[in-house]
Write an enzyme that holds these catalytic residues in place. Structure first.
Site, PDB file in Angstrom:
ATOM      1  N   ASP A 286     -26.431 -10.165  66.815  1.00  0.00           N
ATOM      2  CA  ASP A 286     -27.699  -9.470  66.596  1.00  0.00           C
ATOM      3  C   ASP A 286     -27.593  -8.124  67.329  1.00  0.00           C
ATOM      4  O   ASP A 286     -26.626  -7.851  68.038  1.00  0.00           O
ATOM      5  CB  ASP A 286     -28.891 -10.305  67.080  1.00  0.00           C
ATOM      6  CG  ASP A 286     -30.185  -9.843  66.424  1.00  0.00           C
ATOM      7  OD1 ASP A 286     -30.210  -8.719  65.871  1.00  0.00           O
ATOM      8  OD2 ASP A 286     -31.190 -10.584  66.455  1.00  0.00           O
TER       9      ASP A 286
HETATM   10  C1  NOJ Z   1     -32.798  -7.416  65.516  1.00  0.00           C
HETATM   11  C2  NOJ Z   1     -33.335  -8.608  64.787  1.00  0.00           C
HETATM   12  O1  NOJ Z   1     -33.417  -9.714  65.651  1.00  0.00           O
HETATM   13  C3  NOJ Z   1     -32.507  -8.998  63.578  1.00  0.00           C
HETATM   14  O2  NOJ Z   1     -33.177 -10.017  62.892  1.00  0.00           O
HETATM   15  C4  NOJ Z   1     -32.261  -7.808  62.702  1.00  0.00           C
HETATM   16  O3  NOJ Z   1     -31.561  -8.179  61.565  1.00  0.00           O
HETATM   17  C5  NOJ Z   1     -31.508  -6.770  63.519  1.00  0.00           C
HETATM   18  N1  NOJ Z   1     -32.327  -6.369  64.644  1.00  0.00           N
HETATM   19  C6  NOJ Z   1     -31.113  -5.547  62.700  1.00  0.00           C
HETATM   20  O4  NOJ Z   1     -32.208  -4.765  62.431  1.00  0.00           O
END
Ligand code: NOJ
Length: 754
Positions: A286
């Site tokens: 993530d």
């Molecule tokens: C953080 C989020 O937790 C995740 O779900 C998302 O896909 C990413 N950022 C990218 O934006």
């Protein structure tokens, strides 16, 4: 899966290829060996630096020149957040023509519940209990997103979510592992289409692996403490289903579970995902979750974070720079091996080959696919099936346009084109949103007089000035439609709430409207279940629409006036009070389950004895029941269930349980019921949930019509992770319910022999 025929305009035909016919790309993949050969061949030509470049995902920063320079040098494998076909093509041209090996870049984006045409938030889509519709919604999103060069979405989010304080419950399919698994699979099929290398297919990403939805007290990013059995019985099944459905990628989660951050969790990423499930897709972190392991106190610096992520089984680093800044040194210092790097790069190249990026890195889909009439129609249908009728006293709904002369439309969500789209909307434009006010005026405005008084400008508004005007409008009307709820910014990532009551003066508004004595229909648009016991009590009818997206207005207008009969069911338990959380239907029984009627706070006599309240598992101030249970939802018509039969009550593990029930539409309207099948394993080597959803079916019936609804349930699906941490069906007695929600229903028993 059967192909569906869908009417398409001629222009769309060109771009839509495989509109609603999706077979998981995992199942149907051809040329696997061919791809493996290509991967090995390319890998053999790559320098260590080029390999590390592929493992690096960036979001555009700095100048455009810097971005192109990095691409030229082969230092970036993927970009997220580039949403322009022209720019995407320029980047690909640079990669293909000017980098040494010509490896195309993979463009990613959070396409969560629609790209331009915004569908209901995922929690709303889950209320439809309709995998076909959910699949089609994802297909539309893929078609629109791929027209801008996006070939990878960070969806579906299949975190089992049992706490509505957690803002990200909006992105989830709710509290149930089975429903989440079925709908997650459908989304993957929709995003990925018939074959990943179709230009309208986008790679899916099963996220967040794993346990993120169990954040302590619903506070986002918080720690989880999920023992292995709970993890395996509840949180992992949707991910296993996603892996089986061919989800091209997985994303690690932000949380640490029992002290181990997911991005550095070998057990989850290697033992479970790669070894047990034989997953050959790609794993991405993530956002900066690799270096966040420093803040967690799990890694001492970025080099340590890079090593722990790679050792755990991560292939690509989303934006933290841990890989690009440290892997080369780590190899030189023999702290990691180039073999490990090769393994990760294989997974990345394999995906790029599967997507057909080497043959066709460029996008040429016409922009006209965005907001096409077909996509808007599909979005409207998705809302129609997501809206839940929670209450309908005296058949307040549907409204009869011939009888209702004046309608008061009030509330901050009646005309909130931005907010009704919900969380995770980066690309949908509010100019395209059709609000309830606009739709009521457009479709029913010539039949009924509409007085609009918003009362409050937005959901948190505490200005009292508009309340009197709304009350005045209500007094002039035959019926009041109050649109309340949450602005989109109140749910989603990092938007946890400790108080789930209606914000601002909305509750006062409902109270005042109710005091007018006019029939009051409350329509809630929100990213989560809200604690609305008081407002439900004060309203004659309540519709829960979640955040319905672009086409919320026309769908709600048609539901209000009876052109469409609501059929949504709660995908998550609605608590009465926040203090009841977490609350979910599939809890264990405990040794002292609550009784149907418990003594509540006001009933306790003064100086009552210690044991007088029953010594059972419930809250003195809230009892044990929710406001609305999981699976609950009414219809304008009524249904009766009868004649529950199982073909045989004596089964073995290799048998299939066959269940039938007669469903009758006993009311005056055509309607759809979601028939639900629950099972309880009565005695286990570990305690088992009081019931678990195992099957569901949407059944449409004309007034007076009956149908025999059949379910097949292989006994093997009753397996769970037992005392020995083995997934087995334990022989014994089982109880079964066929019901219209998770409470009650028709019931019978069966036995599984050794
Ligand atoms: C953080 C989020 O937790 C995740 O779900 C998302 O896909 C990413 N950022 C990218 O934006």
């Amino acid at each position: 899966m059967k192909n569906k025929i869908y009417l398409l305009s001629a222009s769309l035909m060109v771009a839509t290829f495989s509109f609603f016919s999706c077979v998981s790309s995992g199942e149907k993949e051809t040329g696997k060996d061919e791809i493996e050969k290509k991967v090995e061949n390319l890998l053999g030509k790559m320098t260590l630096q080029e390999k590390i470049g592929q493992m690096n995902q960036l979001s555009p920063y700095g100048s455009e020149e810097e971005m192109y320079a990095l691409v030229k040098e082969g230092k970036v494998g993927s970009f997220l957040n580039i949403v322009n076909a022209e720019v995407a093509n320029k980047i690909q041209k640079t990669a293909v023509e000017q980098s040494r090996l010509g490896i195309p870049v993979l463009m990613a984006r959070d396409v969560i519940h629609g790209y331009k045409t915004i569908f209901p938030i995922c929690l709303g889509q889950a209320a439809s209990f309709n995998p076909d519709l959910v699949r089609e919604s994802a297909r539309v999103a893929a078609i629109e997103a791929s027209a801008d060069g996006i070939r990878w979405t960070f969806a579906p989010m299949i975190d089992v979510s049992r706490d509505p304080r957690w803002g990200r419950i909006a992105e989830s399919c709710g509290e149930d592992p089975y429903l989440t698994a079925v709908l997650g699979k459908a989304m993957i099929e929709g995003f990925q289409g018939d074959s990943l290398n179709d230009p309208t297919s986008i790679a899916a990403c099963a996220k967040h692996f794993v346990g993120y939805g169990a954040a302590e007290s619903g506070r986002d990013y918080n720690s989880t403490f999920l023992p292995e059995r709970l993890l395996r019985n509840v949180y992992l099944p949707p991910f296993e289903a996603a892996a089986k459905a061919g989800a091209a990628t997985f994303m690690t989660s932000f949380n640490d579970n029992d002290g181990v951050p997911s991005t550095g969790n070998k057990f989850i990423l290697k033992n479970v995902l790669r070894e047990e499930w034989k997953y050959d897709g790609m794993v991405v972190t993530d956002w900066a979750s690799a270096t966040e392991m420093i803040t967690h106190g799990f890694c001492k610096d970025a080099a340590d974070a890079a090593k722990k992520s790679l050792d755990a089984g991560v292939d690509m680093d989303m934006v933290s720079g841990a890989f690009s800044g440290n892997l080369e040194n780590l190899v030189k210092e023999n702290k990691i091996s180039e073999k490990q790097i090769d393994e990760a790069v294989r997974n990345i190249l394999r995906l790029k080959f599967r997507l057909g990026l080497f043959e066709n890195p460029y996008v040429s889909t016409p922009q006209s696919v965005k907001y096409s009439p077909e996509h808007l129609a599909k979005a409207k249908q998705a809302v129609e099936q997501s809206v839940i009728l929670l209450k309908n006293t005296n058949q307040t709904l549907p409204l009869n346009a011939d009888e209702v002369h004046t309608v008061a439309v009030v509330g901050p969500l009646a005309d909130a084109p931005h907010d009704q789209m919900g969380t995770w909307v980066f690309d949908g434009e509010k100019a395209h949103t059709q609000t309830p006010l606009a739709a009521l005026r457009a479709v029913y405005g010539d039949k009924v007089r509409i007085i609009y008084e918003p009362a409050l400008a937005y959901s948190r508004d505490k200005q009292t000035t508009g309340l009197a005007k709304a009350v005045n409008a209500a007094k002039q009307a035959d019926v009041v439609l109050a649109f309340v709820g949450e602005e989109s910014i109140l749910s989603g990532e990092a938007h946890s709430l400790a108080d789930l009551n209606l914000q601002g003066l909305q509750s006062e508004l409902i109270e005042k409207l109710s005091q007018t004595g006019k029939p009051l229909v409350t329509v809630v648009m929100a990213g989560r279940p809200l604690t609305i016991a008081k407002e439900v009590e004060e309203s004659d009818a309540v519709l829960y629409a979640f955040h319905p997206g672009t086409m919320g207005g026309p769908a709600l207008a048609d539901i209000l006036f009876g052109k469409v009969n609501p059929s949504g069911k709660t995908p998550v338990t609605f608590p009465k009070m926040v203090g009841q959380l977490p609350m979910y239907y599939a809890h264990n029984n405990t040794g002292r389950p609550a009784l149907e009627k418990e003594m509540l706070l006001d009933e306790i006599p003064m100086e009552a004895g210690q044991t007088s309240v029953g010594c059972r598992s419930f809250f003195l101030d809230a009892g044990s029941t929710p406001l609305f249970p999981f699976g609950y939802g009414l219809s304008y018509t009524t249904f009766s269930y009868g004649n529950l039969k199982i073909v045989s009550g004596k089964l073995t593990v290799s048998d299939t349980l066959k269940v039938s029930v007669e469903l009758k539409n006993t009311g005056r309207y055509e309607g759809t019921e979601v028939v639900q099948l629950y099972v309880q394993d009565k005695v286990g080597s570990v305690t088992r949930p009081v019931k678990e959803l195992k099957r569901f079916q949407r059944v449409n019936l004309q007034p007076g019509e009956s149908k025999q609804v059949m379910f097949d349930l292989p006994v093997s699906e009753l397996a769970f992770w037992n005392i020995d941490m083995k997934k087995v069906v334990e022989p014994g007695d089982f109880k079964l319910w066929v019901a219209s929600d998770s409470q009650g229903g028709l019931t019978t028993e069966f036995n599984v022999a050794e």
